[in-house]
Design a protein around this motif. Structure first.
Motif, PDB file in Angstrom:
ATOM      1  N   GLY A  61       0.790  -1.224   0.000  1.00  0.00           N
ATOM      2  CA  GLY A  61       0.000   0.000   0.000  1.00  0.00           C
ATOM      3  C   GLY A  61       0.823   1.274   0.000  1.00  0.00           C
ATOM      4  N   VAL A  62       2.076   1.213   0.418  1.00  0.00           N
ATOM      5  CA  VAL A  62       2.902   2.422   0.511  1.00  0.00           C
ATOM      6  C   VAL A  62       3.087   3.093  -0.852  1.00  0.00           C
ATOM      7  CG1 VAL A  62       5.172   3.319   1.135  1.00  0.00           C
ATOM      8  CG2 VAL A  62       4.024   1.705   2.646  1.00  0.00           C
ATOM      9  N   PRO A  63       3.567   2.391  -1.892  1.00  0.00           N
ATOM     10  CA  PRO A  63       3.720   3.072  -3.180  1.00  0.00           C
ATOM     11  C   PRO A  63       2.381   3.462  -3.814  1.00  0.00           C
ATOM     12  CG  PRO A  63       4.266   0.746  -3.410  1.00  0.00           C
ATOM     13  CD  PRO A  63       4.079   1.020  -1.948  1.00  0.00           C
ATOM     14  N   VAL A  64       1.334   2.704  -3.508  1.00  0.00           N
ATOM     15  CA  VAL A  64       0.008   3.059  -4.030  1.00  0.00           C
ATOM     16  C   VAL A  64      -0.459   4.362  -3.382  1.00  0.00           C
ATOM     17  CG1 VAL A  64      -2.420   2.363  -4.189  1.00  0.00           C
ATOM     18  CG2 VAL A  64      -0.610   0.666  -4.537  1.00  0.00           C
ATOM     19  N   ALA A  65      -0.270   4.489  -2.073  1.00  0.00           N
ATOM     20  CA  ALA A  65      -0.663   5.716  -1.377  1.00  0.00           C
ATOM     21  C   ALA A  65       0.156   6.909  -1.869  1.00  0.00           C
ATOM     22  CB  ALA A  65      -0.503   5.533   0.129  1.00  0.00           C
ATOM     23  N   ALA A  66       1.437   6.698  -2.128  1.00  0.00           N
ATOM     24  CA  ALA A  66       2.279   7.780  -2.656  1.00  0.00           C
ATOM     25  C   ALA A  66       1.777   8.233  -4.027  1.00  0.00           C
ATOM     26  CB  ALA A  66       3.728   7.320  -2.736  1.00  0.00           C
ATOM     27  N   ALA A  67       1.414   7.275  -4.873  1.00  0.00           N
ATOM     28  CA  ALA A  67       0.875   7.625  -6.190  1.00  0.00           C
ATOM     29  C   ALA A  67      -0.461   8.351  -6.053  1.00  0.00           C
ATOM     30  CB  ALA A  67       0.717   6.371  -7.047  1.00  0.00           C
ATOM     31  N   ALA A  68      -1.265   7.949  -5.077  1.00  0.00           N
ATOM     32  CA  ALA A  68      -2.561   8.613  -4.851  1.00  0.00           C
ATOM     33  C   ALA A  68      -2.367  10.068  -4.424  1.00  0.00           C
ATOM     34  CB  ALA A  68      -3.371   7.847  -3.805  1.00  0.00           C
ATOM     35  N   ILE A  69      -1.398  10.312  -3.579  1.00  0.00           N
ATOM     36  CA  ILE A  69      -1.095  11.694  -3.163  1.00  0.00           C
ATOM     37  C   ILE A  69      -0.645  12.509  -4.374  1.00  0.00           C
ATOM     38  CG2 ILE A  69       0.516  13.102  -1.809  1.00  0.00           C
ATOM     39  CD1 ILE A  69       0.389  10.807   0.312  1.00  0.00           C
ATOM     40  N   ALA A  70       0.183  11.911  -5.220  1.00  0.00           N
ATOM     41  CA  ALA A  70       0.632  12.601  -6.431  1.00  0.00           C
ATOM     42  C   ALA A  70      -0.540  12.882  -7.374  1.00  0.00           C
ATOM     43  CB  ALA A  70       1.707  11.783  -7.131  1.00  0.00           C
ATOM     44  N   LEU A  71      -1.514  11.957  -7.425  1.00  0.00           N
ATOM     45  CA  LEU A  71      -2.704  12.201  -8.250  1.00  0.00           C
ATOM     46  C   LEU A  71      -3.445  13.441  -7.779  1.00  0.00           C
ATOM     47  CD1 LEU A  71      -4.168   8.600  -8.697  1.00  0.00           C
ATOM     48  CD2 LEU A  71      -3.232  10.063 -10.502  1.00  0.00           C
ATOM     49  N   LEU A  72      -3.540  13.603  -6.476  1.00  0.00           N
ATOM     50  CA  LEU A  72      -4.217  14.786  -5.943  1.00  0.00           C
ATOM     51  C   LEU A  72      -3.451  16.063  -6.287  1.00  0.00           C
ATOM     52  CD1 LEU A  72      -5.431  13.428  -2.494  1.00  0.00           C
ATOM     53  CD2 LEU A  72      -6.765  13.730  -4.594  1.00  0.00           C
ATOM     54  N   ALA A  73      -2.133  15.986  -6.264  1.00  0.00           N
ATOM     55  CA  ALA A  73      -1.321  17.139  -6.676  1.00  0.00           C
ATOM     56  C   ALA A  73      -1.515  17.417  -8.164  1.00  0.00           C
ATOM     57  CB  ALA A  73       0.143  16.889  -6.358  1.00  0.00           C
ATOM     58  N   GLY A  74      -1.820  16.387  -8.922  1.00  0.00           N
ATOM     59  CA  GLY A  74      -2.038  16.526 -10.354  1.00  0.00           C
ATOM     60  C   GLY A  74      -3.295  17.286 -10.719  1.00  0.00           C
ATOM     61  N   ILE A  75      -4.153  17.535  -9.749  1.00  0.00           N
ATOM     62  CA  ILE A  75      -5.349  18.330 -10.032  1.00  0.00           C
ATOM     63  C   ILE A  75      -4.938  19.705 -10.546  1.00  0.00           C
ATOM     64  CG2 ILE A  75      -7.324  19.491  -8.951  1.00  0.00           C
ATOM     65  CD1 ILE A  75      -7.644  16.970  -7.187  1.00  0.00           C
ATOM     66  N   ARG A  76      -3.847  20.218 -10.034  1.00  0.00           N
ATOM     67  CA  ARG A  76      -3.370  21.546 -10.417  1.00  0.00           C
ATOM     68  C   ARG A  76      -2.560  21.523 -11.711  1.00  0.00           C
ATOM     69  NH1 ARG A  76      -2.183  25.591 -12.352  1.00  0.00           N
ATOM     70  NH2 ARG A  76      -1.188  27.398 -11.463  1.00  0.00           N
ATOM     71  N   TRP A  77      -1.697  20.517 -11.875  1.00  0.00           N
ATOM     72  CA  TRP A  77      -0.773  20.501 -13.008  1.00  0.00           C
ATOM     73  C   TRP A  77      -0.938  19.227 -13.827  1.00  0.00           C
ATOM     74  CZ3 TRP A  77       1.372  21.401  -8.010  1.00  0.00           C
ATOM     75  CH2 TRP A  77       1.602  22.746  -7.739  1.00  0.00           C
ATOM     76  N   ARG A  78      -1.124  19.381 -15.116  1.00  0.00           N
ATOM     77  CA  ARG A  78      -1.336  18.241 -16.002  1.00  0.00           C
ATOM     78  C   ARG A  78      -0.125  17.308 -16.034  1.00  0.00           C
ATOM     79  NH1 ARG A  78      -1.157  16.458 -21.531  1.00  0.00           N
ATOM     80  NH2 ARG A  78      -3.109  15.398 -22.018  1.00  0.00           N
ATOM     81  N   ARG A  79       1.064  17.866 -16.060  1.00  0.00           N
ATOM     82  CA  ARG A  79       2.262  17.020 -16.094  1.00  0.00           C
ATOM     83  C   ARG A  79       2.384  16.184 -14.831  1.00  0.00           C
ATOM     84  NH1 ARG A  79       5.956  21.684 -18.622  1.00  0.00           N
ATOM     85  NH2 ARG A  79       5.376  21.334 -20.790  1.00  0.00           N
ATOM     86  N   THR A  80       2.020  16.760 -13.721  1.00  0.00           N
ATOM     87  CA  THR A  80       2.038  16.007 -12.462  1.00  0.00           C
ATOM     88  C   THR A  80       0.997  14.903 -12.503  1.00  0.00           C
ATOM     89  OG1 THR A  80       2.780  17.973 -11.273  1.00  0.00           O
ATOM     90  CG2 THR A  80       1.848  16.191  -9.951  1.00  0.00           C
ATOM     91  N   ALA A  81      -0.178  15.215 -13.054  1.00  0.00           N
ATOM     92  CA  ALA A  81      -1.231  14.206 -13.183  1.00  0.00           C
ATOM     93  C   ALA A  81      -0.751  13.047 -14.060  1.00  0.00           C
ATOM     94  CB  ALA A  81      -2.497  14.828 -13.766  1.00  0.00           C
ATOM     95  N   PHE A  82      -0.081  13.375 -15.151  1.00  0.00           N
ATOM     96  CA  PHE A  82       0.424  12.323 -16.040  1.00  0.00           C
ATOM     97  C   PHE A  82       1.481  11.478 -15.336  1.00  0.00           C
ATOM     98  CE2 PHE A  82       3.358  10.753 -19.307  1.00  0.00           C
ATOM     99  CZ  PHE A  82       2.476   9.949 -20.021  1.00  0.00           C
ATOM    100  N   ALA A  83       2.415  12.135 -14.635  1.00  0.00           N
ATOM    101  CA  ALA A  83       3.465  11.394 -13.915  1.00  0.00           C
ATOM    102  C   ALA A  83       2.854  10.515 -12.826  1.00  0.00           C
ATOM    103  CB  ALA A  83       4.477  12.364 -13.315  1.00  0.00           C
ATOM    104  N   ALA A  84       1.842  11.027 -12.131  1.00  0.00           N
ATOM    105  CA  ALA A  84       1.187  10.259 -11.065  1.00  0.00           C
ATOM    106  C   ALA A  84       0.428   9.067 -11.645  1.00  0.00           C
ATOM    107  CB  ALA A  84       0.243  11.159 -10.276  1.00  0.00           C
ATOM    108  N   ALA A  85      -0.258   9.285 -12.774  1.00  0.00           N
ATOM    109  CA  ALA A  85      -0.972   8.179 -13.426  1.00  0.00           C
ATOM    110  C   ALA A  85       0.026   7.117 -13.886  1.00  0.00           C
ATOM    111  CB  ALA A  85      -1.795   8.702 -14.605  1.00  0.00           C
ATOM    112  N   ALA A  86       1.164   7.554 -14.407  1.00  0.00           N
ATOM    113  CA  ALA A  86       2.199   6.607 -14.833  1.00  0.00           C
ATOM    114  C   ALA A  86       2.763   5.847 -13.634  1.00  0.00           C
ATOM    115  CB  ALA A  86       3.305   7.340 -15.577  1.00  0.00           C
ATOM    116  N   ALA A  87       2.964   6.552 -12.518  1.00  0.00           N
ATOM    117  CA  ALA A  87       3.455   5.884 -11.305  1.00  0.00           C
ATOM    118  C   ALA A  87       2.452   4.853 -10.812  1.00  0.00           C
ATOM    119  CB  ALA A  87       3.728   6.920 -10.215  1.00  0.00           C
TER     120      ALA A  87
END
Length: 145
Positions: A61-87
């Motif tokens: 669950g640790v890397p999944v939770a980290a990716a989920a946090i990055a997804l939330l950060a991606g709400i603001r920035w498309r590149r972050t959303a793409f990187a989080a989705a890839a993660a």
């Protein structure tokens, strides 16, 4: 489109975290011929064998939770959303291959204790895959920065 993307990213993050608490894999095994089958269930945070919880959980669950946090950060920035989705896709893919190998090992009769052993993916695996699809859907509709 920004609101649609934000909703999809939040839903993907929530689904990913929820998936870690659901069974990722399930194994039904009989330890002796005269015993009933016992469930061996792995979640993102713990492994349960019957009523016993393994003290040394897998922590998938640790890397999944980290990716989920990055997804939330991606709400603001498309590149972050793409990187989080890839993660999230990477974590999901690695976990899927690991579980596929573990399940395949058991299904092929490599454990001679119980020829009636049943092994398979749990609902958490499918929810995690759905979260990955949602995350990439959010990237597609996310407006450019």
């Amino acid at each position: 489109m920004k609101i649609v993307s934000a909703v999809l990213l939040a839903a993907a993050a929530a689904a990913a975290v929820t998936a870690t608490f659901l069974p990722l894999s399930e194994l039904l095994i009989r330890l002796a011929p005269d015993q009933p089958q016992t469930a061996y269930v792995t979640t993102g945070w713990a492994t349960h064998f019957g009523g016993t919880k393994d003290r040394h959980g897998p922590l998938f669950g640790v890397p999944v939770a980290a990716a989920a946090i990055a997804l939330l950060a991606g709400i603001r920035w498309r590149r972050t959303a793409f990187a989080a989705a890839a993660a999230l896709a990477g974590v999901t893919g690695m976990l899927f291959v690991y579980l596929l190998n573990a399940i395949g090992f058991h299904e092929e009769g490599n454990i001679a204790i119980d020829p009636g052993l049943e092994a398979g993916f749990g609902t958490g695996t499918w929810v995690l895959m759905a979260a990955t699809v949602l995350a990439f859907g959010a990237v597609v509709v996310h407006p450019d920065d």
